[in-house]
Design an enzyme around this catalytic site. Structure first.
Site, mmCIF file in Angstrom:
data_model
loop_
_atom_site.group_PDB
_atom_site.id
_atom_site.type_symbol
_atom_site.label_atom_id
_atom_site.label_comp_id
_atom_site.label_asym_id
_atom_site.label_seq_id
_atom_site.Cartn_x
_atom_site.Cartn_y
_atom_site.Cartn_z
ATOM 1 N N LYS A 1 0.763 -1.109 0.013
ATOM 2 C CA LYS A 1 0.017 -0.129 -0.038
ATOM 3 C C LYS A 1 0.893 1.368 -0.031
ATOM 4 O O LYS A 1 0.495 2.120 -0.941
ATOM 5 C CB LYS A 1 -0.841 0.113 1.138
ATOM 6 C CG LYS A 1 -2.030 0.719 1.262
ATOM 7 C CD LYS A 1 -3.033 0.405 2.161
ATOM 8 C CE LYS A 1 -2.587 0.037 3.577
ATOM 9 N NZ LYS A 1 -2.162 1.378 4.395
ATOM 10 N N ARG B 1 -9.651 3.330 9.263
ATOM 11 C CA ARG B 1 -9.410 1.960 9.529
ATOM 12 C C ARG B 1 -10.443 1.380 10.227
ATOM 13 O O ARG B 1 -10.404 0.247 10.332
ATOM 14 C CB ARG B 1 -8.166 1.933 10.460
ATOM 15 C CG ARG B 1 -7.103 0.715 10.167
ATOM 16 C CD ARG B 1 -5.879 1.293 9.463
ATOM 17 N NE ARG B 1 -4.488 0.814 10.243
ATOM 18 C CZ ARG B 1 -3.600 1.214 9.773
ATOM 19 N NH1 ARG B 1 -3.309 2.279 8.720
ATOM 20 N NH2 ARG B 1 -2.451 0.853 10.421
ATOM 21 N N ARG C 1 10.510 -6.053 5.710
ATOM 22 C CA ARG C 1 10.405 -4.453 5.574
ATOM 23 C C ARG C 1 11.279 -3.848 6.391
ATOM 24 O O ARG C 1 11.377 -4.141 7.533
ATOM 25 C CB ARG C 1 8.940 -4.175 5.704
ATOM 26 C CG ARG C 1 8.331 -2.815 5.615
ATOM 27 C CD ARG C 1 7.133 -2.509 5.379
ATOM 28 N NE ARG C 1 6.549 -2.726 6.798
ATOM 29 C CZ ARG C 1 4.985 -2.419 6.789
ATOM 30 N NH1 ARG C 1 4.369 -2.186 6.137
ATOM 31 N NH2 ARG C 1 4.398 -2.479 8.269
ATOM 32 N N ARG D 1 10.997 -1.680 11.570
ATOM 33 C CA ARG D 1 9.972 -0.792 12.114
ATOM 34 C C ARG D 1 9.818 -1.458 13.379
ATOM 35 O O ARG D 1 9.834 -2.759 13.719
ATOM 36 C CB ARG D 1 8.665 -0.858 11.489
ATOM 37 C CG ARG D 1 8.541 0.461 10.464
ATOM 38 C CD ARG D 1 7.313 0.081 9.551
ATOM 39 N NE ARG D 1 6.189 0.034 9.987
ATOM 40 C CZ ARG D 1 4.849 0.324 9.852
ATOM 41 N NH1 ARG D 1 4.969 0.765 8.702
ATOM 42 N NH2 ARG D 1 3.731 -0.103 10.357
ATOM 43 N N ARG E 1 -1.722 -7.125 13.939
ATOM 44 C CA ARG E 1 -2.093 -6.034 13.043
ATOM 45 C C ARG E 1 -2.951 -6.548 11.969
ATOM 46 O O ARG E 1 -4.108 -5.986 11.481
ATOM 47 C CB ARG E 1 -1.152 -5.150 12.277
ATOM 48 C CG ARG E 1 -0.699 -4.043 13.325
ATOM 49 C CD ARG E 1 0.480 -3.247 12.938
ATOM 50 N NE ARG E 1 1.700 -3.779 12.924
ATOM 51 C CZ ARG E 1 2.653 -3.663 11.662
ATOM 52 N NH1 ARG E 1 2.344 -3.040 10.734
ATOM 53 N NH2 ARG E 1 3.608 -4.482 11.798
HETATM 54 P P1 AMP Z 1 0.867 1.770 9.219
HETATM 55 O O1 AMP Z 1 2.077 2.691 8.643
HETATM 56 O O2 AMP Z 1 -0.340 2.416 8.242
HETATM 57 O O3 AMP Z 1 0.920 0.362 9.107
HETATM 58 O O4 AMP Z 1 0.581 2.255 10.688
HETATM 59 C C1 AMP Z 1 1.461 2.121 11.677
HETATM 60 C C2 AMP Z 1 0.586 2.351 12.938
HETATM 61 O O5 AMP Z 1 0.051 3.622 13.015
HETATM 62 C C3 AMP Z 1 -0.453 1.361 13.256
HETATM 63 O O6 AMP Z 1 -0.241 -0.055 13.668
HETATM 64 C C4 AMP Z 1 -1.270 2.017 14.261
HETATM 65 O O7 AMP Z 1 -0.546 2.066 15.474
HETATM 66 C C5 AMP Z 1 -0.882 3.459 13.813
HETATM 67 N N1 AMP Z 1 -2.274 3.885 12.997
HETATM 68 C C6 AMP Z 1 -1.880 4.463 11.590
HETATM 69 N N2 AMP Z 1 -3.175 4.589 11.181
HETATM 70 C C7 AMP Z 1 -4.034 4.307 12.215
HETATM 71 C C8 AMP Z 1 -5.571 4.483 11.989
HETATM 72 N N3 AMP Z 1 -6.286 4.954 10.744
HETATM 73 N N4 AMP Z 1 -6.131 3.895 13.025
HETATM 74 C C9 AMP Z 1 -5.517 3.557 14.294
HETATM 75 N N5 AMP Z 1 -4.065 3.422 14.226
HETATM 76 C C10 AMP Z 1 -3.541 4.068 13.081
#
Ligand code: AMP
Length: 228
Positions: A18, A94, A131, A163, A174
């Site tokens: 994504k 989300r 990653r 990460r 997740r």
């Molecule tokens: P991502 O880079 O999209 O995988 O997001 C990394 C982390 O940010 C996630 O595991 C959540 O802890 C937080 N996060 C990002 N976007 C959201 C969202 N829309 N709702 C809740 N937590 C979020």
């Protein structure tokens, strides 16, 4: 005629490609790429109040509470100028509550289309384990088997590492969160006639064109310029 900048939501499980696809699609559509995950990581790195409140959730690979995420997005899309520029929302909404809040805050035209990039678990698990992310500019890359844990970012020269939320346990969490939380959201978006599902398995170029086709199926003229 008033110019209509595309407003796009991209959904997909972690590891579906994504981030990379969103960056390319946003550039193609000339709209800002707004990734809530990247924005949270910047807040954490800067040690802001929001970063301190969100940091523990990020480290655990858990979803940040809806109010904090909605605040973050409302701040970024708060001004008329920001909204007029169009946007590609990556990683937001989300949950159903976040989706409803988006339309409450920005109105009926909050999104022209919501695209779900679909990739099965058997494909995303090894991708997530490989990653890497740059601690400076946030660019993501994939480690080749046997690569050292920390290398140098090919874009900015910053340190690149795994990460903190890419441990095996956090990855499983997740993926489970996505299935549980995003299911009702996807149904709701489908009910509004906004959802288009795109197969995310394949060469990056092929997937990019599938995404463009999905956007075009709802936004026939993309900012006046159709892909040749
Ligand atoms: P991502 O880079 O999209 O995988 O997001 C990394 C982390 O940010 C996630 O595991 C959540 O802890 C937080 N996060 C990002 N976007 C959201 C969202 N829309 N709702 C809740 N937590 C979020």
């Amino acid at each position: 005629m008033e110019e209509h900048r595309t407003r796009l939501i991209v959904l997909g499980r972690q590891g579906a490609g994504k981030g990379t696809q969103c960056a390319r699609l946003a550039a193609r559509l000339s709209v800002p790429h707004i990734s809530t995950g990247a924005l949270f990581r910047i807040e954490v790195a800067r040690g802001t109040d929001l970063g301190r409140r969100a940091g523990a959730f990020l480290d655990a690979g858990a979803l940040v509470p809806d109010e904090l995420v909605i605040d973050l997005v409302a701040t970024h899309l708060g001004s008329t100028e920001a909204r007029a520029a169009g946007y590609l929302l990556d990683g937001f909404p989300r949950t159903l509550a976040q989706g409803q809040a988006l339309f409450e805050v920005l109105g009926e035209r909050a999104a022209d289309v919501a695209v779900e990039l679909h990739v099965p678990t058997s494909v995303v698990l090894p991708r997530l384990a490989a990653r890497r992310v740059c601690q400076e500019c946030g660019a993501t890359s994939t480690a080749a088997p046997g690569d050292p844990e920390t290398t140098i970012c090919s874009i900015c020269g910053g340190p690149v590492g795994r990460r903190t939320d890419d441990t095996d346990e956090a990855i499983q969490r997740r993926l489970a969160d996505y299935d549980r939380e995003s299911g009702p959201l996807l149904e709701w978006l489908e009910g509004r006639g906004l959802l288009v599902r795109v197969d995310g398995v394949g060469e990056p170029d092929v997937v990019h064109h599938r995404l463009l086709d999905a956007v075009r199926s709802r936004v026939p003229v993309i900012d006046g310029a159709l892909e040749p």
